[in-house]
Design an enzyme around this catalytic site. Structure first.
Site, short mmCIF file in Angstrom:
data_model
loop_
_atom_site.label_atom_id
_atom_site.label_comp_id
_atom_site.label_asym_id
_atom_site.label_seq_id
_atom_site.Cartn_x
_atom_site.Cartn_y
_atom_site.Cartn_z
CB SER A 1 13.67 -39.79 -13.23
OG SER A 1 14.66 -39.29 -12.42
CD GLU B 1 -1.39 -2.23 2.17
OE1 GLU B 1 0.07 -2.71 2.05
OE2 GLU B 1 -2.12 -2.90 3.00
CG LEU C 1 8.20 -37.46 0.36
CD1 LEU C 1 8.05 -37.57 1.87
CD2 LEU C 1 9.50 -36.34 0.14
N1 LIG Z 1 10.47 -37.51 -12.70
C1 LIG Z 1 10.51 -36.88 -11.43
O1 LIG Z 1 9.73 -35.70 -11.26
C2 LIG Z 1 11.13 -37.54 -10.34
C3 LIG Z 1 11.19 -37.14 -8.92
C4 LIG Z 1 11.81 -37.34 -7.83
C5 LIG Z 1 12.10 -38.80 -8.10
N2 LIG Z 1 11.85 -39.26 -9.04
C6 LIG Z 1 12.40 -40.84 -9.26
O2 LIG Z 1 11.49 -41.50 -8.36
C7 LIG Z 1 12.36 -42.62 -7.82
C8 LIG Z 1 12.30 -43.09 -6.45
O3 LIG Z 1 10.96 -43.13 -5.79
P1 LIG Z 1 10.79 -43.35 -4.38
O4 LIG Z 1 9.46 -43.56 -4.18
O5 LIG Z 1 11.62 -44.70 -4.10
O6 LIG Z 1 11.42 -42.00 -3.87
P2 LIG Z 1 11.23 -41.31 -2.57
O7 LIG Z 1 9.69 -40.82 -2.24
O8 LIG Z 1 12.12 -40.15 -2.61
O9 LIG Z 1 11.72 -42.11 -1.35
C9 LIG Z 1 11.01 -43.28 -0.87
C10 LIG Z 1 11.65 -43.82 0.40
O10 LIG Z 1 11.54 -42.99 1.41
C11 LIG Z 1 10.82 -43.72 2.02
N3 LIG Z 1 9.87 -42.93 2.79
C12 LIG Z 1 9.29 -41.70 2.43
N4 LIG Z 1 8.59 -40.91 3.26
C13 LIG Z 1 8.40 -41.71 4.45
C14 LIG Z 1 8.07 -41.78 5.47
N5 LIG Z 1 7.25 -40.65 5.99
N6 LIG Z 1 8.26 -42.43 6.60
C15 LIG Z 1 8.96 -43.72 6.10
N7 LIG Z 1 9.63 -43.90 4.98
C16 LIG Z 1 9.40 -42.92 4.21
C17 LIG Z 1 10.06 -44.97 1.73
O11 LIG Z 1 9.75 -45.64 2.42
P3 LIG Z 1 8.76 -47.23 1.89
O12 LIG Z 1 9.88 -47.97 1.09
O13 LIG Z 1 8.42 -47.83 3.09
O14 LIG Z 1 7.63 -46.75 0.97
C18 LIG Z 1 11.11 -44.98 0.41
O15 LIG Z 1 12.03 -46.25 0.96
C19 LIG Z 1 13.77 -42.64 -8.40
O16 LIG Z 1 13.70 -43.46 -9.82
C20 LIG Z 1 13.67 -41.04 -8.93
O17 LIG Z 1 14.41 -40.93 -10.18
C21 LIG Z 1 11.35 -39.04 -10.20
#
Ligand SMILES: NC(=O)c1ccc[n+]([C@@H]2O[C@H](COP(=O)([O-])OP(=O)(O)OC[C@H]3O[C@@H](n4cnc5c(N)ncnc54)[C@H](OP(=O)(O)O)[C@@H]3O)[C@@H](O)[C@H]2O)c1
Length: 384
Positions: A178, A63, A313
């Site tokens: 990715s 403002e 996540l």
């Molecule tokens: N294209 C894009 O925009 C993009 C962006 C980021 C990542 N990526 C790709 O995604 C892939 C990874 O995927 P992601 O699902 O493994 O990755 P992430 O979501 O980064 O990490 C998942 C890991 O974290 C654990 N986790 C997350 N939050 C949690 C919580 N609150 N409490 C306990 N554990 C937790 C999960 O446990 P659990 O095993 O128990 O589930 C798992 O081990 C890679 O290939 C990467 O290149 C792509």
């Protein structure tokens, strides 16, 4: 609060408020943790004579900047402001006083200020004889101060989940590759966003697969975002980019409390490398993301978080109703592979109605990708 009937709002009022909202975004990355606010001032004949925005925390409010530009022409005029003018002395004097001194006759307000000290400006102006009009909710006008209002109401930062996906919703190949699904122009936009938020949140899966830096590169950096990893077992390698650069760019790793399974030693090593280590939650259970987000506000004054995590996540954040907005870059590519990584996982949906509803706020074509910008229409996520 007496909202105007939509039919009774003159189109010129809406146009001026929307201009004020666009101006407000110019402070993005510099004004926080204050709200982004924009203001347009018209003279008694309705001609635009001043404009301004809150450019940096501690600096003059929108403002005041608009009134300085308008000068004497503001007398008898109208101020259009995206957030209720403040009535208290904070780092700067009350805007209500500045509006009264300038002789403003009418104030059109985009949204109320819920701040316990900052609010109440509209009532003070009305009591001083100024005509007050409240705009009807308009996502464009509400958006600039959404993070500020959300943090104030919930104690959590405003969370934007961002990912790049194929048209069939996959963010990586089955092998976890990715880099890069989205175009260079899309990635540049992400770097720009990184340079304006307080924190970038990811999961241990992404750290182990991609070893990302999560810094803003090749753009003007308005603030340095803290990198935050949810890593229950503190498995982040000591040679991970996030760890080796932790003394230059702040890094937080949040994982289970307790020292079992070597977690204690790994925590000590990470802390010695300059990582801010937060033990949180019981081993074997999910790290409580709601609490993690609150801690980021309390410990690091975080207002805006950009999530660059993987499916685990992102799925958990949506499931816990902690996502306010989503930026989805859809690349012109199809995997058709069941084993490729989906954009989010972890929920079971039987009925269509159990899907999480999102509202499309905008779409843009960037270097062959389509960026879809959504807000999450949920009560727990707070206002849009
Ligand atoms: N294209 C894009 O925009 C993009 C962006 C980021 C990542 N990526 C790709 O995604 C892939 C990874 O995927 P992601 O699902 O493994 O990755 P992430 O979501 O980064 O990490 C998942 C890991 O974290 C654990 N986790 C997350 N939050 C949690 C919580 N609150 N409490 C306990 N554990 C937790 C999960 O446990 P659990 O095993 O128990 O589930 C798992 O081990 C890679 O290939 C990467 O290149 C792509």
């Amino acid at each position: 609060m007496a909202n105007l009937d939509p039919a009774s709002i003159p189109p010129a009022d809406v146009a001026h408020l929307r201009t004020a909202a666009r101006l407000a975004w110019r402070g993005h990355g510099r004004a926080e943790p204050n709200p982004l606010v924009g203001c347009v001032v018209t003279d008694a004949e309705g001609r635009r004579v001043g404009w301004g925005f809150h450019a940096r925390c501690g600096g003059p409010h929108a403002e005041v900047n608009a009134l300085v530009r308008a000068g004497n022409a503001a007398r008898g005029g109208t101020a259009y402001v995206t957030l209720e003018p403040c009535a208290h002395t904070g780092r700067t004097p009350p805007c209500v006083d500045a509006l009264l001194r300038a002789g403003i006759r009418r104030v059109v307000i985009g949204r109320a200020d819920p701040h316990p000290r900052g609010g109440g400006g509209a009532e003070k102006l009305r009591a001083a004889g100024v005509e007050i009009a409240w705009a009807t909710p308009d996502s464009l006008v509400l958006a600039p101060a959404a993070a500020f209002v959300h943090r104030l109401r919930t104690g959590r930062p405003f969370v934007t989940a961002k990912w790049a996906q194929t048209i069939d919703g996959r963010i990586a190949t089955a092998a976890g590759v990715s880099n890069w699904i989205s175009s260079e122009r899309s990635r540049r936009l992400v770097h720009r966003a990184r340079g304006r938020v307080d924190a970038i949140l990811t999961g241990i899966g992404t750290v182990l697969t991609d070893d990302p830096q999560l810094t803003a590169r090749g753009v003007r950096v308005r603030r340095v975002a803290r990198r935050v990893v949810i890593d229950p077992q503190f498995r982040t390698p000591m040679d991970a980019q996030l760890v080796v650069t932790a003394t230059q760019t702040p890094t937080t790793i949040i994982g289970w409390a307790g020292d079992g399974g070597g977690r204690g030693e790994r925590r000590v090593a990470l802390a010695a490398a300059g990582v801010d280590v937060i033990p949180l939650g019981e081993p074997g259970e999910d790290v409580p993301l709601d609490t993690a987000l609150r801690l980021l506000v309390e410990r690091h004054d975080v207002t805006k978080v950009l999530v660059e995590g993987g499916a685990g996540l992102v799925g958990r954040l949506f499931d816990a109703d902690l996502v306010n907005a989503a930026w989805v870059f859809v690349a012109p590519r199809l995997f058709a592979d069941d084993d490729a990584v989906p954009c989010a996982r972890g929920r079971r949906v039987v009925k269509l109605a159990e899907g999480i509803p999102l509202r499309l706020n905008g779409h843009h074509v960037r270097g062959g990708d389509v960026l879809l910008r959504y807000s999450v229409a949920s009560a727990a996520a707070g206002p849009s």
